[in-house]
Design an enzyme around this catalytic site. Structure first.
Site, PDB file in Angstrom:
ATOM      1  N   HIS A 318      44.374  32.410  37.396  1.00  0.00           N
ATOM      2  CA  HIS A 318      45.697  31.924  37.021  1.00  0.00           C
ATOM      3  C   HIS A 318      46.756  32.915  37.479  1.00  0.00           C
ATOM      4  CE1 HIS A 318      44.536  28.491  34.664  1.00  0.00           C
ATOM      5  NE2 HIS A 318      43.815  29.184  33.795  1.00  0.00           N
ATOM      6  N   CYS A 361      47.939  27.798  41.926  1.00  0.00           N
ATOM      7  CA  CYS A 361      49.183  27.054  42.041  1.00  0.00           C
ATOM      8  C   CYS A 361      50.280  28.029  42.441  1.00  0.00           C
ATOM      9  CB  CYS A 361      49.554  26.381  40.728  1.00  0.00           C
ATOM     10  SG  CYS A 361      48.417  25.078  40.228  1.00  0.00           S
TER      11      CYS A 361
END
Length: 480
Positions: A318, A361
């Site tokens: 992440h 992301c």
């Protein structure tokens, strides 16, 4: 003038039965069926090609092309005094390729089909082909030949092959389709001037496009020098795989959204598999805190890479805007990690390629698809909010490649069962294209194409990867 018998025998003696079958398949457009059926050895094939004026003293181009396609570069070097680069230059020249694009693409399909997929082809064709042609020993080449004989397959008759590939593995058809678009299925007739004064009647149909690997750039970029890639192992492939973020969720409120990254182990396994095949020493570290990430990177920064040709680092975690998270929710700037391997900070990697693949992301925006791009659907998608990419994540100096999963400000997708779109496509294309000598930037272009075709069924959103690089040479990972 005939070729020296000793040369043909020397090459013939080095080829096995499977390679003979491949050579016969690649020559099908130039030899009549009866001549091919009479071929029992590579030497028989070479004699038949001589009779058809495709092999002759002073003109071994077709033999070089055949050996190149079946991957016998060693025979090119040892017996024909040639090289991979020379053949690639010949194939890029107008009229240089004698194996038609359609034939070459079918051959690539044969090379790409797994044992399980081959069995599926046999089961689906049980009502179309004689059972005697669908035995345990039947190869994919045998199937393709029988389909051609039965009129079920041809350059302008691909509907059945497409239907089979769609049922078995859509990526097989996608690669054929991409190749047909690349080549345009164009063929030209060799004139007497192109053939030279051979005395052979008539012309031969040959490809007007060089049959390079699917997705490759067919231009002068292939003439660039390549990075040295001969050491064993090539170098280290470091995998930083963060899955369990319980420590982060136990901390401050802003990290409560950091869920466990289910599916990341599927990605790690795929990376281990492909980079092991590419002769890298793979080292995986799981569930590291931010400080542990720094400590691990420092270990490899301080290591001696003098006898290695490359360094690869794959980060699965992440993050947000230019950083990745440790499993404790603490931040590590991506640039801090990449800059650790500059020539100043890691002198033994100076002048050598440093490759980083980051599955993350790059923001929270969603990439909306359009109707024409909804040809690939992925179910059970999990949206990752991992990291946002900035151009300054990659050092300004030469020899770096940074592959990001998606464009700046956008999310990427992960299936809890099948892994992430980006890493899975990356590994599949590396495994498929590296044995064909394709360079990594061309492979990443093919990865861009495949991932951009996917659509998350739940919200109809899409994803577009993005590479950034300061490479000075072609980066090729040979499998030999």
């Amino acid at each position: 003038m005939e070729l020296p018998r000793g040369l043909l025998l020397a090459v013939s003696d080095e080829l096995d039965r499977a390679e003979l079958a491949a050579l016969k398949f690649l020559s099908r457009d130039h030899l009549l069926g009866r001549k091919l059926e009479a071929v029992r050895s590579p030497y028989d094939l070479f004699e038949a090609l001589q009779e058809s004026c495709l092999l002759e003293a002073g003109n071994l181009a077709f033999l070089r092309e055949l050996l190149y396609h079946i991957g016998r570069i060693d025979l090119l070097v040892a017996h024909l005094g040639s090289s991979r680069e020379q053949v690639e230059r010949e194939l890029r020249a107008p009229g240089g390729a004698r194996v038609p694009p359609f034939r070459y693409l079918l051959f690539q399909l044969f090379e790409d089909v797994t044992e399980d997929e081959l069995m599926s082809f046999k089961l689906l064709l049980v009502n179309e082909l004689p059972k005697s042609k669908l035995t345990r020993e039947t190869t994919m080449l045998d199937i393709l030949i029988e389909m051609e004989k039965k009129g079920l397959l041809g350059k302008d008759n691909l509907s059945m092959l497409k239907s089979l590939c769609e049922k078995i593995n859509i990526s097989l058809w996608n690669r054929i389709e991409d190749g047909l678009k690349l080549f345009g299925q164009e063929e030209v007739l060799i004139t007497e001037e192109q053939r030279g004064s051979t005395g052979c009647p008539g012309g031969h149909l040959v490809s007007s496009a060089a049959p390079g690997p699917l997705g490759s750039f067919n231009d002068s970029s292939q003439l660039l020098e390549a990075y040295k890639m001969t050491s064993r192992p090539r170098g280290v492939c470091l995998i930083l795989n963060n899955h369990n973020f319980a420590k982060a969720r136990e901390g401050v409120l802003e990290h409560k959204h950091l869920k466990d990254r289910n599916g990341t182990d599927v990605d790690a396994a795929a990376l281990r598999n492909v980079f092991s095949k590419l002769h890298f020493r793979v080292e995986e570290y799981r569930d590291l805190t931010a400080e542990e990430i720094r400590e691990t990177v420092n270990i490899f920064q301080s290591a001696d890479h003098e006898d290695k040709d490359c360094f690869v680092c794959c980060i699965l975690s992440h993050g947000k805007k230019g950083i990745i998270y440790g499993v404790d929710g603490q931040e590590v700037p991506i640039r801090e990690l990449t800059t650790s391997f500059t020539a100043q900070n890691c002198i033994s990697l100076a002048g050598k390629p440093k490759v980083f693949f980051i599955q993350a992301c790059q923001g929270e925006a969603f990439h909306k698809g359009v109707a024409i791009e909804t040809d690939s659907v992925e179910e059970d998608c999990s949206v990752e909010r991992d990291a946002r990419f900035q151009l300054d994540c990659i050092p300004a100096e030469a020899d770096f490649l940074l592959g990001m999963a998606t464009l700046q400000d956008y999310v990427s997708y992960r299936s809890p069962k099948e892994g992430t779109w980006y890493i899975q496509a990356l590994c599949q294309h590396l495994e498929y294209s590296c044995p064909r000598g394709e360079d990594v930037l061309s492979i990443l272009t093919a990865v861009n194409q495949e991932v951009s075709r996917k659509t998350c069924e739940r919200d109809a959103n899409k994803q577009m990867p993005q590479p950034s690089f300061t490479l000075r040479k072609r980066l090729i990972f040979p499998v030999n």
